[in-house]
Write an enzyme that holds these catalytic residues in place. Structure first.
Site, PDB file in Angstrom:
ATOM      1  N   GLY A  21       4.334   1.436  -1.938  1.00 38.12           N
ATOM      2  CA  GLY A  21       4.433   1.686  -3.367  1.00 38.12           C
ATOM      3  C   GLY A  21       3.125   2.175  -3.940  1.00 38.12           C
ATOM      4  O   GLY A  21       2.176   2.481  -3.207  1.00 38.12           O
ATOM      5  N   ASP A  22       3.074   2.219  -5.254  1.00 34.55           N
ATOM      6  CA  ASP A  22       1.933   2.753  -5.987  1.00 34.55           C
ATOM      7  C   ASP A  22       1.444   1.678  -6.954  1.00 34.55           C
ATOM      8  O   ASP A  22       2.136   1.340  -7.921  1.00 34.55           O
ATOM      9  CB  ASP A  22       2.368   4.005  -6.753  1.00 34.55           C
ATOM     10  CG  ASP A  22       1.249   4.645  -7.557  1.00 34.55           C
ATOM     11  OD1 ASP A  22       0.134   4.081  -7.607  1.00 34.55           O
ATOM     12  OD2 ASP A  22       1.489   5.706  -8.162  1.00 34.55           O
ATOM     13  N   PHE A  23       0.260   1.132  -6.706  1.00 35.03           N
ATOM     14  CA  PHE A  23      -0.211   0.045  -7.573  1.00 35.03           C
ATOM     15  C   PHE A  23      -0.590   0.512  -8.973  1.00 35.03           C
ATOM     16  O   PHE A  23      -0.891  -0.288  -9.847  1.00 35.03           O
ATOM     17  CB  PHE A  23      -1.332  -0.777  -6.943  1.00 35.03           C
ATOM     18  CG  PHE A  23      -2.509  -0.001  -6.367  1.00 35.03           C
ATOM     19  CD1 PHE A  23      -3.099   1.053  -7.043  1.00 35.03           C
ATOM     20  CD2 PHE A  23      -3.040  -0.370  -5.129  1.00 35.03           C
ATOM     21  CE1 PHE A  23      -4.191   1.732  -6.519  1.00 35.03           C
ATOM     22  CE2 PHE A  23      -4.124   0.303  -4.587  1.00 35.03           C
ATOM     23  CZ  PHE A  23      -4.706   1.352  -5.296  1.00 35.03           C
ATOM     24  N   HIS A  75     -13.231  -0.820  -6.378  1.00 32.85           N
ATOM     25  CA  HIS A  75     -14.410   0.055  -6.410  1.00 32.85           C
ATOM     26  C   HIS A  75     -14.073   1.528  -6.173  1.00 32.85           C
ATOM     27  O   HIS A  75     -14.895   2.402  -6.403  1.00 32.85           O
ATOM     28  CB  HIS A  75     -15.490  -0.441  -5.444  1.00 32.85           C
ATOM     29  CG  HIS A  75     -15.256  -0.139  -4.005  1.00 32.85           C
ATOM     30  ND1 HIS A  75     -16.256  -0.191  -3.055  1.00 32.85           N
ATOM     31  CD2 HIS A  75     -14.128   0.208  -3.320  1.00 32.85           C
ATOM     32  CE1 HIS A  75     -15.770   0.106  -1.873  1.00 32.85           C
ATOM     33  NE2 HIS A  75     -14.494   0.354  -1.998  1.00 32.85           N
ATOM     34  N   ASP A  91       0.861  -1.179   0.000  1.00 33.17           N
ATOM     35  CA  ASP A  91       0.000   0.000   0.000  1.00 33.17           C
ATOM     36  C   ASP A  91       0.899   1.230   0.000  1.00 33.17           C
ATOM     37  O   ASP A  91       2.133   1.117   0.031  1.00 33.17           O
ATOM     38  CB  ASP A  91      -0.922   0.001   1.238  1.00 33.17           C
ATOM     39  CG  ASP A  91      -2.249   0.715   0.983  1.00 33.17           C
ATOM     40  OD1 ASP A  91      -2.234   1.759   0.293  1.00 33.17           O
ATOM     41  OD2 ASP A  91      -3.293   0.250   1.459  1.00 33.17           O
TER      42      ASP A  91
END
Length: 354
Positions: free
Chosen positions: A233-235, A253, A207
């Protein structure tokens, strides 16, 4: 086609509309109860409103009126004039309890979120995210700029995930995997439940730094910290390699279809042979049917969540076809959709590489 089932509104219909309109007031009543610590001050006995008011630093008559409103909502019981105790439902507003929902109450009655809802009609007209227009930034950037609200949001998501964390480990065959990465897993409530029930698994909690802020302590409380790596991190850029199961609960969502495809594509890029992607989210029926058990259990909340995604985040709740489409675009095929009955309205959407 003409509607041949014309129904003349009766008193029950009128009462329903009135209850819906008063819903905002009920939410703010519950918020006040949490802010004033009403349930904690009453505790497990009967107490006079005047005594609760004194402990809360509140005006006695005003407190009586608040407590009576809470009794009318089923959170308290008034036994004799001005004497109150807490119901089992009301106990969920005690922040000291492990099953407390106080952070959930605070976040979903937070003025910032409520303010965006005032522009729902505008979002419906334009499709734009009201929150961004009102605050000049997106919701998660706003959280990053407000550490206290970010911590409260993390706690609220943890509280909301409690039922899923209890049910999920026994509703899916985790035993066939060696490592699971929880993508956008917040403080690790769900992943901790899975690791605790499956000692042979190792985990990766992935996350943003803000999302992971409380994760170390949460995993330690569950006794699984040693088997779980924390990766910030950055998904939207990538997800960590090395797991044969990539799980995400209440992540997709939050985002548009294109953004959901990006997240899923990054999971697909690191998915090994035999690996799986497990999505844990509500699955809307193709047609709203208020006569189903699932709708009765949910009471339409998932459709309100869908609108909340629209005004505050730009995401959406999805049908099975919607999930199949975003997965297809990401190079994945949905193999099964299974209702998580112990944590309604959630379902398990499993996908494999196409």
């Amino acid at each position: 086609m003409a509607n041949t089932h014309v129904h003349t509104p009766d008193a029950g219909d009128r009462d329903l509309v009135v209850r819906l309109v008063f819903g905002t007031m009920a939410a703010q009543t519950v918020r006040a109860a949490v802010q004033l610590r009403v349930v904690e001050l009453i505790g497990d006995k009967e107490r006079l409103a005047a005594d609760v008011a004194a402990d809360a630093g509140a005006e006695a008559q005003a407190m009586t009126r608040l407590l009576r409103a809470l009794a009318g909502l089923g959170l308290l019981v008034e036994h004799t004039p001005d004497s109150f105790s807490v119901t089992p439902t009301g106990n969920l507003l005690d922040s000291r309890r492990p099953d407390s929902l106080t952070s959930l109450v605070r976040v979903f009655t937070e003025p910032a979120i409520a303010r965006a809802w005032e522009h729902l009609d505008g979002s419906v007209r334009t499709g734009d995210v009201a929150f961004d227009a009102v605050f000049g930034t997106d919701f998660f950037s706003h959280l990053a700029q407000n550490p206290e609200l970010s911590a409260e949001f993390n706690a609220a998501m943890s509280q909301a995930a409690g039922a899923t964390a209890a049910a999920l480990p026994f509703a899916y065959d985790f035993g066939r995997f060696t490592a699971v990465t929880d993508v956008g897993g917040g403080d690790g409530t769900v992943l901790a439940g899975v690791l605790d029930a499956h000692p042979g698994l190792t985990g990766v909690l992935y996350d943003t730094a803000e999302g992971l802020a409380q994760a170390g302590q949460a995993l330690k409380r569950q006794g699984v910290r040693e088997r779980c790596s924390l990766v910030a991190g950055d998904f939207f850029r990538s997800v960590p390699e090395g797991s044969d199961l990539y799980m995400m609960k209440s992540v997709l969502h939050d985002w548009s279809d294109d953004q959901a495809v990006t997240i899923l594509s990054h999971c697909r890029a690191v998915l090994p042979d035999g690996g799986r992607v497990l999505i844990v989210e509500p699955v809307l029926p193709e047609v709203v049917d208020t006569g189903t058990d699932a709708h009765a259990a949910d009471d339409g909340i998932t459709y309100l969540s869908d609108l909340n995604m629209m005004v505050n985040l730009g995401g959406r709740e999805r049908t099975r076809k919607d999930f199949e489409e975003v997965c297809r675009r990401a190079g994945l095929s949905v193999t099964s959709v299974t209702a998580l009955t112990e944590a309604a309205p959630f379902s398990l959407i499993e996908a494999v590489a196409s």
